[in-house]
Motif scaffolding. Structure first.
Motif, PDB file in Angstrom:
ATOM      1  N   GLU A  66       0.845  -1.194   0.000  1.00 24.84           N
ATOM      2  CA  GLU A  66       0.000   0.000   0.000  1.00 24.84           C
ATOM      3  C   GLU A  66       0.879   1.243   0.000  1.00 24.84           C
ATOM      4  N   ASN A 125      -4.688   4.931  -2.067  1.00 20.72           N
ATOM      5  CA  ASN A 125      -5.887   5.475  -1.421  1.00 20.72           C
ATOM      6  C   ASN A 125      -6.464   6.620  -2.241  1.00 20.72           C
ATOM      7  N   GLU A 157      -8.174   2.011  -3.055  1.00 15.49           N
ATOM      8  CA  GLU A 157      -8.826   1.888  -1.758  1.00 15.49           C
ATOM      9  C   GLU A 157      -9.743   3.083  -1.535  1.00 15.49           C
ATOM     10  N   ASP A 187     -11.781   0.531   2.382  1.00 12.90           N
ATOM     11  CA  ASP A 187     -10.845   0.776   3.474  1.00 12.90           C
ATOM     12  C   ASP A 187     -11.624   1.115   4.745  1.00 12.90           C
ATOM     13  N   LYS A 208     -11.390  -4.158   3.904  1.00 10.46           N
ATOM     14  CA  LYS A 208     -10.287  -4.058   4.867  1.00 10.46           C
ATOM     15  C   LYS A 208     -10.873  -3.732   6.236  1.00 10.46           C
TER      16      LYS A 208
HETATM   17 MG    MG Z   1      -5.702   2.481   2.884  1.00 11.67          MG
END
Ligand code: MG
Ligand code: C2E
Ligand code: MG
Ligand code: MG
Length: 299
Positions: A66, A125, A157, A187, A208
């Motif tokens: 990530e 993200n 995400e 997320d 997640k």
């Molecule tokens: Mg994230």
């Protein structure tokens, strides 16, 4: 009065004045300063990406990384995203910044693939504003073409709250992204009051589990119950599940017993610069599906 800002609130009538306390004034000043610094930083490209491993447990293979942005400030050093992403979002600076993040992460993923880690996925993200761009899918498609990264190697995400803000709009955008072939994950799952019926309509791949639930495993009964429910939900919707913020062996063991095998957290590694990731990979021999050059890398 020197410290006190005052303005005439016209809409509220002639004699209606509003006063800012010196404190509020100072805060507004600080914000303005930070904003102009941030604007300059975006112009100068004063950011760096750190990457955190996502591993498959118990094999401990690295399945993804990530990308997490940091601001490199000459005075303050590395500034964490929690301190500037909200302002970037408010001011719209997140658009150029987010574009830089996505492009850098894709380029880095291409390098890792060329080095033999061919199954590796990189996660980025997205903020609310980015997600609301009408041409987001086109931009992503164009970026993938430009960098040469296969779409399934990029994961986007999105927080649960971004998706819940406008659920119908989200379905449309997610479908467009899914058509390109990128992977999609939710997320911080469990924190955003998801409409579970919508979850089924979102063409997403992964949930997640938010760190706030993982944190108190396995001592806190409620956290255990919530985590178990999220894992069961993901399983019944045929979604992949990742636990984030795993710091202890006890948390890992609890998750393993619930058959949650994708783990991200300090226990397996903190976010680190890309060159450190190379070293770690090579030293530990962790790799996703080994590519054709894998044996050359093993030396
Ligand atoms: Mg994230
Ligand atoms: P996130 O996407 O949920 O990322 C996980 C955060 O948890 C990261 O913080 C990571 O360093 C931290 N973390 C990971 N494992 C552990 C652990 O075991 N224990 C603890 N205590 N923390 C752990 P970071 O890097 O400070 O990022 C915070 C948030 O900022 C991210 O949360 C994400 O929402 C946002 N963010 C970061 N980079 C970007 C970006 O490029 N674009 C956007 N829009 N948001 C970003
Ligand atoms: Mg998260
Ligand atoms: Mg978070």
């Amino acid at each position: 009065h020197a410290d006190m800002a005052m303005y005439h609130a016209k809409a509220e009538g002639r004699n209606n004045f509003q006063f800012f306390s010196p404190e509020m004034n100072a805060r507004a000043q600080e914000r303005l300063q930070l904003e102009s610094k941030l604007r300059q930083a975006v112009r100068d490209g004063s950011f760096v990406l750190h990457y955190q491993k996502k591993v498959d447990y118990p094999s401990c293979r690295v399945i993804g990384l990530e990308a997490l942005v940091r601001w490199q400030d000459p005075d303050e050093g590395l500034i964490s995203p929690g301190r500037f992403i909200p302002l970037a979002e408010e001011t719209g600076l997140i658009i150029p910044l987010g574009e830089w993040v996505m492009e850098s992460a894709c380029r880095q993923a291409v390098l890792w693939r060329q080095a033999g880690f061919s199954g590796l996925q990189v996660s980025v993200n997205l903020s609310a504003r980015q997600f609301k761009q009408p041409d987001l899918a086109e931009r992503v498609a164009e970026l993938l073409t430009r960098t040469g990264l296969p779409p399934q190697c990029l994961e986007l995400e999105l927080t649960e709250s971004i998706l819940m803000e406008d659920m119908d709009g989200a379905v449309t955008t997610l479908k467009q992204l899914k058509e390109i072939g990128v992977m999609l994950s939710v997320d911080d799952f469990g924190t955003g009051y998801s409409s579970l019926s919508y979850l089924k309509k979102f063409p997403i791949d992964t949930l997640k589990i938010d760190r706030s639930f993982v944190k108190d495993l396995p001592e806190d009964e409620d956290s255990c119950a919530i985590t178990a429910s999220i894992i069961a939900l993901a399983r019944s919707l045929k979604l992949n599940i990742v636990a984030e913020g795993v710091e202890t062996e006890a948390q890992l063991e609890f998750l393993d017993r619930l058959d949650c095998h994708q783990i991200q957290g300090f226990l397996f590694g903190r976010p680190t610069p890309a060159d450190r990731i190379d070293e770690l990979f090579l030293r530990r021999g962790d790799r996703a599906a080994p590519g054709p050059q894998a044996s050359a890398m093993g030396a």
